[in-house]
Design a protein around this motif. Structure first.
Motif, PDB file in Angstrom:
ATOM      1  N   ASP A   1       0.656  -1.271  -0.036  1.00  0.00           N
ATOM      2  CA  ASP A   1       0.041   0.115  -0.042  1.00  0.00           C
ATOM      3  C   ASP A   1       0.652   1.339   0.126  1.00  0.00           C
ATOM      4  O   ASP A   1       1.815   1.143  -0.094  1.00  0.00           O
ATOM      5  N   THR A   2       0.215   2.397   0.306  1.00  0.00           N
ATOM      6  CA  THR A   2       0.931   3.657   0.119  1.00  0.00           C
ATOM      7  C   THR A   2       2.092   4.022   1.050  1.00  0.00           C
ATOM      8  O   THR A   2       2.816   4.646   0.651  1.00  0.00           O
ATOM      9  N   GLY A   3       2.099   3.399   2.096  1.00  0.00           N
ATOM     10  CA  GLY A   3       2.964   3.672   3.332  1.00  0.00           C
ATOM     11  C   GLY A   3       2.845   4.977   3.659  1.00  0.00           C
ATOM     12  O   GLY A   3       1.581   5.497   3.670  1.00  0.00           O
ATOM     13  N   ASP A   4       3.832   5.645   4.076  1.00  0.00           N
ATOM     14  CA  ASP A   4       3.809   7.094   4.740  1.00  0.00           C
ATOM     15  C   ASP A   4       3.194   8.054   3.820  1.00  0.00           C
ATOM     16  O   ASP A   4       3.668   8.092   2.779  1.00  0.00           O
ATOM     17  N   LEU A   5       1.861   8.650   3.973  1.00  0.00           N
ATOM     18  CA  LEU A   5       1.308   9.564   3.129  1.00  0.00           C
ATOM     19  C   LEU A   5       2.157  10.669   2.713  1.00  0.00           C
ATOM     20  O   LEU A   5       2.037  11.416   1.566  1.00  0.00           O
ATOM     21  N   SER A   6       3.360  11.202   3.584  1.00  0.00           N
ATOM     22  CA  SER A   6       4.036  12.402   3.468  1.00  0.00           C
ATOM     23  C   SER A   6       5.086  11.976   2.220  1.00  0.00           C
ATOM     24  O   SER A   6       5.568  12.819   1.517  1.00  0.00           O
ATOM     25  N   THR A   7       5.164  10.780   1.798  1.00  0.00           N
ATOM     26  CA  THR A   7       6.235  10.489   0.706  1.00  0.00           C
ATOM     27  C   THR A   7       5.374  10.055  -0.589  1.00  0.00           C
ATOM     28  O   THR A   7       6.046   9.705  -1.747  1.00  0.00           O
ATOM     29  N   LEU A   8       3.985  10.243  -0.570  1.00  0.00           N
ATOM     30  CA  LEU A   8       3.155  10.060  -1.692  1.00  0.00           C
ATOM     31  C   LEU A   8       2.937  11.326  -2.407  1.00  0.00           C
ATOM     32  O   LEU A   8       2.141  12.092  -2.594  1.00  0.00           O
ATOM     33  N   ASN A   9       4.131  11.755  -3.209  1.00  0.00           N
ATOM     34  CA  ASN A   9       4.248  12.753  -4.243  1.00  0.00           C
ATOM     35  C   ASN A   9       5.311  12.631  -5.229  1.00  0.00           C
ATOM     36  O   ASN A   9       5.700  11.643  -5.230  1.00  0.00           O
TER      37      ASN A   9
END
Length: 90
Positions: free
Chosen positions: A60-68
């Motif tokens: 899944d996405t993991g840490d949302l702050s790195t989803l960029n």
């Protein structure tokens, strides 16, 4: 099954062929199997295809702050390192 790790997320990838290293990232909703046909019969390349976060066999996405974009570039770099590292050592 090979996986690369980026920001704690396991990314599934596949490699095929020999030659110039090429990495391909699919679009939203895609996965490795959908794009394999695009490169069928193309010679002279070592192709790395991978499933982006939450797609196909990747986690899944993991840490949302790195989803960029920076995080996605890091994901691709991790796949490139894992997929092509052995080839460059030859």
């Amino acid at each position: 099954m090979p996986f690369a790790t980026s920001h704690g997320v396991e990314l599934y990838y596949e490699c095929s062929g020999d030659g110039l290293p090429i990495v391909f990232s699919h679009g939203l909703g895609g996965h490795v199997a959908q794009v394999q046909a695009l490169f069928a019969g193309v010679g002279g390349i070592r192709l790395a295809l991978y499933d982006n976060r939450t797609h196909g066999r990747s986690a899944d996405t993991g840490d949302l702050s790195t989803l960029n974009f920076r995080g996605m570039a890091g994901d691709m770099a991790a796949v490139m390192d894992a997929a092509f590292r052995a080839q460059t050592r030859k």
